[in-house]
Write a protein that holds these residues in place. Structure first.
Motif, mmCIF file in Angstrom:
data_model
loop_
_atom_site.group_PDB
_atom_site.id
_atom_site.type_symbol
_atom_site.label_atom_id
_atom_site.label_comp_id
_atom_site.label_asym_id
_atom_site.label_seq_id
_atom_site.Cartn_x
_atom_site.Cartn_y
_atom_site.Cartn_z
ATOM 1 N N LEU A 85 42.962 35.301 35.136
ATOM 2 C CA LEU A 85 43.580 34.874 33.876
ATOM 3 C C LEU A 85 45.097 34.945 33.928
ATOM 4 O O LEU A 85 45.785 34.131 33.327
ATOM 5 N N GLU A 86 45.612 35.958 34.640
ATOM 6 C CA GLU A 86 47.056 36.145 34.785
ATOM 7 C C GLU A 86 47.338 36.755 36.144
ATOM 8 O O GLU A 86 46.550 37.562 36.640
ATOM 9 N N GLY A 87 48.468 36.389 36.736
ATOM 10 C CA GLY A 87 48.901 37.030 37.966
ATOM 11 C C GLY A 87 48.385 36.370 39.229
ATOM 12 O O GLY A 87 47.860 35.253 39.208
ATOM 13 N N THR A 88 48.530 37.104 40.336
ATOM 14 C CA THR A 88 48.165 36.611 41.659
ATOM 15 C C THR A 88 47.376 37.687 42.398
ATOM 16 O O THR A 88 47.857 38.811 42.558
ATOM 17 N N LEU A 89 46.176 37.343 42.836
ATOM 18 C CA LEU A 89 45.311 38.282 43.544
ATOM 19 C C LEU A 89 44.994 37.772 44.944
ATOM 20 O O LEU A 89 44.739 36.581 45.132
ATOM 21 N N TYR A 90 45.016 38.688 45.896
ATOM 22 C CA TYR A 90 44.508 38.439 47.244
ATOM 23 C C TYR A 90 43.094 38.992 47.239
ATOM 24 O O TYR A 90 42.883 40.175 46.960
ATOM 25 N N VAL A 91 42.097 38.136 47.498
ATOM 26 C CA VAL A 91 40.692 38.544 47.426
ATOM 27 C C VAL A 91 39.994 38.189 48.724
ATOM 28 O O VAL A 91 40.446 37.322 49.477
ATOM 29 N N GLY A 92 38.872 38.856 48.968
ATOM 30 C CA GLY A 92 38.108 38.518 50.156
ATOM 31 C C GLY A 92 36.782 39.233 50.205
ATOM 32 O O GLY A 92 36.537 40.176 49.454
ATOM 33 N N LYS A 110 46.577 32.051 38.548
ATOM 34 C CA LYS A 110 46.023 31.839 37.212
ATOM 35 C C LYS A 110 45.120 30.598 37.198
ATOM 36 O O LYS A 110 45.505 29.533 37.668
ATOM 37 N N GLY A 111 43.882 30.806 36.722
ATOM 38 C CA GLY A 111 42.919 29.714 36.622
ATOM 39 C C GLY A 111 42.025 29.545 37.837
ATOM 40 O O GLY A 111 41.030 28.823 37.773
ATOM 41 N N ASP A 112 42.349 30.195 38.952
ATOM 42 C CA ASP A 112 41.526 30.073 40.154
ATOM 43 C C ASP A 112 40.252 30.909 40.033
ATOM 44 O O ASP A 112 40.206 31.909 39.311
ATOM 45 N N VAL A 113 39.234 30.483 40.779
ATOM 46 C CA VAL A 113 37.917 31.120 40.741
ATOM 47 C C VAL A 113 37.481 31.411 42.174
ATOM 48 O O VAL A 113 37.779 30.637 43.089
ATOM 49 N N PHE A 114 36.757 32.527 42.355
ATOM 50 C CA PHE A 114 36.254 32.904 43.678
ATOM 51 C C PHE A 114 34.884 33.541 43.496
ATOM 52 O O PHE A 114 34.657 34.244 42.511
ATOM 53 N N VAL A 115 33.983 33.319 44.456
ATOM 54 C CA VAL A 115 32.637 33.871 44.379
ATOM 55 C C VAL A 115 32.428 34.864 45.519
ATOM 56 O O VAL A 115 32.754 34.581 46.672
#
Length: 187
Positions: A85-92, A110-115
């Motif tokens: 919703l806000e900010g920047t995340l490094y995910v994995g 913001k707005g990106d989705v990851f599964v």
């Protein structure tokens, strides 16, 4: 007459296919999620919203401070979908041993989705200079959560240090140090 035989054959095949269908109830295990390392999590699950019973879903809001981490963990009973919703995340996430322990990562804005697939170890890290907020939807009313480091080094009673030293190929002093990091959580 051929039409009747075709109809009977078709019905027989469909009737046989119904035996392949199965259903099950959600697991009766109850777990809870505790936020760690500059993250705050508000979980919505069957424990605090009884209307979710038998619907097979949960929701969590996760607030990340700059450099905040949701450490490597797994949900043994749920796939997770994360929306920033806000900010920047490094995910994995890391695939299973049979799939070569392959790491899949992405930087989300913001707005990106990851599964994150069910049962796989995954993480989120705020790589921005401001707070980040994400919502996670999970495909179980009781998804469970196992934080890897806490489970391995913070179990009570502790796992034998010789086992951990051998498994991680480190000195006993390293295992002792890591186990002491989790003692405060288990009082």
């Amino acid at each position: 007459m051929k039409g009747v035989h075709f109809l009977i054959s078709t019905l027989a095949i469909l009737a046989s296919a119904t035996f392949l269908v199965s259903a099950s109830d959600p697991s009766s295990l109850q777990d809870f999620c505790v936020a760690l390392n500059d993250t705050k999590s508000a979980a919505v699950n069957v424990d605090n919203l009884l209307g979710l019973n038998t619907l097979g879903l949960s929701l969590a809001r996760i607030d990340f401070a700059p450099n905040g981490l949701n450490p490597p963990h797994t949900h043994p009973r749920a796939t997770e979908i994360l929306v920033v919703l806000e900010g920047t995340l490094y995910v994995g996430f890391v695939t299973s041993n049979g799939d070569g322990n392959r790491l899949f990562t992405k930087v989300l804005n913001k707005g990106d989705v990851f599964v994150f697939p069910i049962g796989l170890i995954h993480f989120q890290l705020n790589v921005g200079k401001v707070n980040a907020v994400a919502f996670a939807g999970l495909s179980s009313q009781n998804p469970g959560v196992i934080t890897i480091a806490k489970a391995v080094f913070g179990s009570q009673p502790p796992i034998n240090p010789d086992v951990l030293a051998k498994a991680f190929q480190v000195d006993d002093n390293v295992v002792d140090y890591l186990q002491k990091q989790f003692w405060y959580d288990n009082n």
